[in-house]
Design a protein around this motif. Structure first.
Motif, PDB file in Angstrom:
ATOM      1  N   LYS A   1     -13.392   2.625  11.439  1.00 58.25           N
ATOM      2  CA  LYS A   1     -12.109   2.206  11.995  1.00 58.25           C
ATOM      3  C   LYS A   1     -11.193   1.647  10.903  1.00 58.25           C
ATOM      4  O   LYS A   1      -9.979   1.858  10.936  1.00 58.25           O
ATOM      5  N   GLY A   2     -11.754   0.949   9.947  1.00 60.24           N
ATOM      6  CA  GLY A   2     -10.955   0.421   8.843  1.00 60.24           C
ATOM      7  C   GLY A   2     -10.368   1.524   7.990  1.00 60.24           C
ATOM      8  O   GLY A   2      -9.206   1.463   7.570  1.00 60.24           O
ATOM      9  N   VAL A   3     -11.156   2.558   7.713  1.00 63.11           N
ATOM     10  CA  VAL A   3     -10.661   3.687   6.925  1.00 63.11           C
ATOM     11  C   VAL A   3      -9.559   4.403   7.685  1.00 63.11           C
ATOM     12  O   VAL A   3      -8.518   4.772   7.115  1.00 63.11           O
ATOM     13  N   CYS A   4      -9.740   4.593   8.978  1.00 64.41           N
ATOM     14  CA  CYS A   4      -8.701   5.253   9.787  1.00 64.41           C
ATOM     15  C   CYS A   4      -7.411   4.442   9.785  1.00 64.41           C
ATOM     16  O   CYS A   4      -6.314   4.995   9.653  1.00 64.41           O
ATOM     17  N   ALA A   5      -7.523   3.130   9.927  1.00 66.04           N
ATOM     18  CA  ALA A   5      -6.334   2.281   9.953  1.00 66.04           C
ATOM     19  C   ALA A   5      -5.608   2.307   8.609  1.00 66.04           C
ATOM     20  O   ALA A   5      -4.375   2.378   8.561  1.00 66.04           O
ATOM     21  N   SER A   6      -6.360   2.250   7.525  1.00 68.60           N
ATOM     22  CA  SER A   6      -5.712   2.253   6.211  1.00 68.60           C
ATOM     23  C   SER A   6      -5.052   3.611   5.924  1.00 68.60           C
ATOM     24  O   SER A   6      -3.961   3.669   5.350  1.00 68.60           O
ATOM     25  N   LEU A   7      -5.683   4.705   6.324  1.00 64.86           N
ATOM     26  CA  LEU A   7      -5.075   6.023   6.132  1.00 64.86           C
ATOM     27  C   LEU A   7      -3.818   6.179   6.984  1.00 64.86           C
ATOM     28  O   LEU A   7      -2.806   6.725   6.521  1.00 64.86           O
ATOM     29  N   LEU A   8      -3.879   5.684   8.211  1.00 68.79           N
ATOM     30  CA  LEU A   8      -2.702   5.768   9.072  1.00 68.79           C
ATOM     31  C   LEU A   8      -1.558   4.913   8.521  1.00 68.79           C
ATOM     32  O   LEU A   8      -0.404   5.336   8.502  1.00 68.79           O
ATOM     33  N   GLY A   9      -1.880   3.719   8.034  1.00 71.86           N
ATOM     34  CA  GLY A   9      -0.856   2.855   7.445  1.00 71.86           C
ATOM     35  C   GLY A   9      -0.241   3.475   6.201  1.00 71.86           C
ATOM     36  O   GLY A   9       0.983   3.418   6.005  1.00 71.86           O
ATOM     37  N   ALA A  10      -1.063   4.077   5.360  1.00 68.74           N
ATOM     38  CA  ALA A  10      -0.545   4.724   4.150  1.00 68.74           C
ATOM     39  C   ALA A  10       0.340   5.905   4.510  1.00 68.74           C
ATOM     40  O   ALA A  10       1.380   6.143   3.878  1.00 68.74           O
ATOM     41  N   ALA A  11      -0.044   6.650   5.538  1.00 68.93           N
ATOM     42  CA  ALA A  11       0.769   7.789   5.957  1.00 68.93           C
ATOM     43  C   ALA A  11       2.121   7.335   6.494  1.00 68.93           C
ATOM     44  O   ALA A  11       3.163   7.941   6.217  1.00 68.93           O
ATOM     45  N   LEU A  12       2.113   6.257   7.258  1.00 65.07           N
ATOM     46  CA  LEU A  12       3.373   5.760   7.811  1.00 65.07           C
ATOM     47  C   LEU A  12       4.275   5.175   6.725  1.00 65.07           C
ATOM     48  O   LEU A  12       5.494   5.325   6.779  1.00 65.07           O
ATOM     49  N   LEU A  13       3.667   4.490   5.774  1.00 67.32           N
ATOM     50  CA  LEU A  13       4.476   3.920   4.701  1.00 67.32           C
ATOM     51  C   LEU A  13       5.080   5.003   3.815  1.00 67.32           C
ATOM     52  O   LEU A  13       6.203   4.874   3.338  1.00 67.32           O
ATOM     53  N   SER A  14       4.356   6.056   3.602  1.00 66.00           N
ATOM     54  CA  SER A  14       4.898   7.129   2.758  1.00 66.00           C
ATOM     55  C   SER A  14       5.875   8.008   3.532  1.00 66.00           C
ATOM     56  O   SER A  14       6.690   8.710   2.941  1.00 66.00           O
ATOM     57  N   ALA A  15       5.830   7.973   4.844  1.00 65.11           N
ATOM     58  CA  ALA A  15       6.728   8.800   5.643  1.00 65.11           C
ATOM     59  C   ALA A  15       8.135   8.220   5.699  1.00 65.11           C
ATOM     60  O   ALA A  15       9.098   8.952   5.906  1.00 65.11           O
ATOM     61  N   VAL A  16       8.287   6.904   5.536  1.00 72.35           N
ATOM     62  CA  VAL A  16       9.602   6.264   5.610  1.00 72.35           C
ATOM     63  C   VAL A  16       9.887   5.612   4.265  1.00 72.35           C
ATOM     64  O   VAL A  16       9.726   4.408   4.097  1.00 72.35           O
ATOM     65  N   PRO A  17      10.301   6.388   3.271  1.00 68.29           N
ATOM     66  CA  PRO A  17      10.557   5.783   1.959  1.00 68.29           C
ATOM     67  C   PRO A  17      11.906   5.040   1.953  1.00 68.29           C
ATOM     68  O   PRO A  17      12.861   5.448   2.595  1.00 68.29           O
ATOM     69  N   ALA A  18      11.942   3.927   1.270  1.00 69.95           N
ATOM     70  CA  ALA A  18      13.195   3.173   1.099  1.00 69.95           C
ATOM     71  C   ALA A  18      13.931   3.735  -0.112  1.00 69.95           C
ATOM     72  O   ALA A  18      13.320   4.042  -1.135  1.00 69.95           O
ATOM     73  N   GLN A  19      15.225   3.873   0.008  1.00 66.78           N
ATOM     74  CA  GLN A  19      15.999   4.423  -1.093  1.00 66.78           C
ATOM     75  C   GLN A  19      16.779   3.304  -1.773  1.00 66.78           C
ATOM     76  O   GLN A  19      16.959   2.212  -1.223  1.00 66.78           O
ATOM     77  N   ALA A  20      17.282   3.580  -2.943  1.00 60.52           N
ATOM     78  CA  ALA A  20      17.986   2.566  -3.733  1.00 60.52           C
ATOM     79  C   ALA A  20      19.295   2.160  -3.064  1.00 60.52           C
ATOM     80  O   ALA A  20      19.714   1.005  -3.164  1.00 60.52           O
ATOM     81  N   ARG A  21      19.933   3.036  -2.339  1.00 64.11           N
ATOM     82  CA  ARG A  21      21.201   2.685  -1.725  1.00 64.11           C
ATOM     83  C   ARG A  21      21.039   1.725  -0.561  1.00 64.11           C
ATOM     84  O   ARG A  21      21.974   1.054  -0.160  1.00 64.11           O
ATOM     85  N   ASP A  22      19.809   1.643   0.003  1.00 65.38           N
ATOM     86  CA  ASP A  22      19.567   0.723   1.108  1.00 65.38           C
ATOM     87  C   ASP A  22      19.456  -0.717   0.622  1.00 65.38           C
ATOM     88  O   ASP A  22      19.643  -1.646   1.404  1.00 65.38           O
ATOM     89  N   GLY A  23      19.123  -0.895  -0.613  1.00 68.65           N
ATOM     90  CA  GLY A  23      18.978  -2.234  -1.159  1.00 68.65           C
ATOM     91  C   GLY A  23      17.669  -2.880  -0.704  1.00 68.65           C
ATOM     92  O   GLY A  23      16.783  -2.247  -0.143  1.00 68.65           O
ATOM     93  N   ARG A  24      17.575  -4.163  -0.975  1.00 73.09           N
ATOM     94  CA  ARG A  24      16.353  -4.887  -0.666  1.00 73.09           C
ATOM     95  C   ARG A  24      16.144  -5.002   0.841  1.00 73.09           C
ATOM     96  O   ARG A  24      15.031  -4.917   1.341  1.00 73.09           O
ATOM     97  N   ASN A  25      17.204  -5.196   1.601  1.00 69.46           N
ATOM     98  CA  ASN A  25      17.061  -5.368   3.048  1.00 69.46           C
ATOM     99  C   ASN A  25      16.560  -4.088   3.721  1.00 69.46           C
ATOM    100  O   ASN A  25      15.792  -4.140   4.671  1.00 69.46           O
ATOM    101  N   GLY A  26      16.989  -2.952   3.248  1.00 69.50           N
ATOM    102  CA  GLY A  26      16.531  -1.687   3.816  1.00 69.50           C
ATOM    103  C   GLY A  26      15.049  -1.482   3.606  1.00 69.50           C
ATOM    104  O   GLY A  26      14.344  -0.989   4.490  1.00 69.50           O
ATOM    105  N   ALA A  27      14.541  -1.865   2.445  1.00 67.67           N
ATOM    106  CA  ALA A  27      13.117  -1.734   2.168  1.00 67.67           C
ATOM    107  C   ALA A  27      12.316  -2.687   3.045  1.00 67.67           C
ATOM    108  O   ALA A  27      11.243  -2.331   3.557  1.00 67.67           O
ATOM    109  N   LEU A  28      12.832  -3.894   3.240  1.00 68.10           N
ATOM    110  CA  LEU A  28      12.127  -4.849   4.099  1.00 68.10           C
ATOM    111  C   LEU A  28      12.097  -4.381   5.544  1.00 68.10           C
ATOM    112  O   LEU A  28      11.071  -4.465   6.220  1.00 68.10           O
TER     113      LEU A  28
END
Length: 113
Positions: free
Chosen positions: A12-39
């Motif tokens: 379950k831990g491996v599944c959760a970490s893989l799902l979290g990594a997939a979600l984080l890589s699916a919504v990348p923050a761009q430089a034009r969004d600034g710090r608030n967009g990344a947060l």
């Protein structure tokens, strides 16, 4: 709540970490969004990932119950008296029968007690 084994927790831990990594890589923050967009993007990914992992963990079917233990109960021995005898008990025996002083033969003779 029953205790979970180490292999189930690891899976379950491996599944959760893989799902979290997939979600984080699916919504990348761009430089034009600034710090608030990344947060905000990271928080949104965390909430969505938490909901998805919670749904995966809680939606799984519970394991089947263990089989019932069979208990063997040994009964006490019961004495049964033999039936009464009716009449004599007979059997056959081979006995030596002398024909004369030198010769003999064996014959079956019924003997009753």
């Amino acid at each position: 709540m029953p205790a979970l084994s180490l292999s189930v927790l690891a899976r379950k831990g491996v599944c959760a970490s893989l799902l979290g990594a997939a979600l984080l890589s699916a919504v990348p923050a761009q430089a034009r969004d600034g710090r608030n967009g990344a947060l905000i993007g990271g928080a949104a990914a965390g909430v969505i990932g938490g909901l998805a992992v919670g749904a995966l963990l809680n939606g799984a079917a519970p394991p089947p119950p263990p089989p019932a233990r069979r208990v063997y109960v040994e009964e006490e021995p019961v004495y049964v008296a033999p039936p009464p005898r009716r009449g004599p008990i007979c059997h056959y025996e081979r006995r030596k029968v002398w024909l004369d002083e030198v010769e003999f033969t064996y014959r079956r003779v019924e003997v009753c007690e």
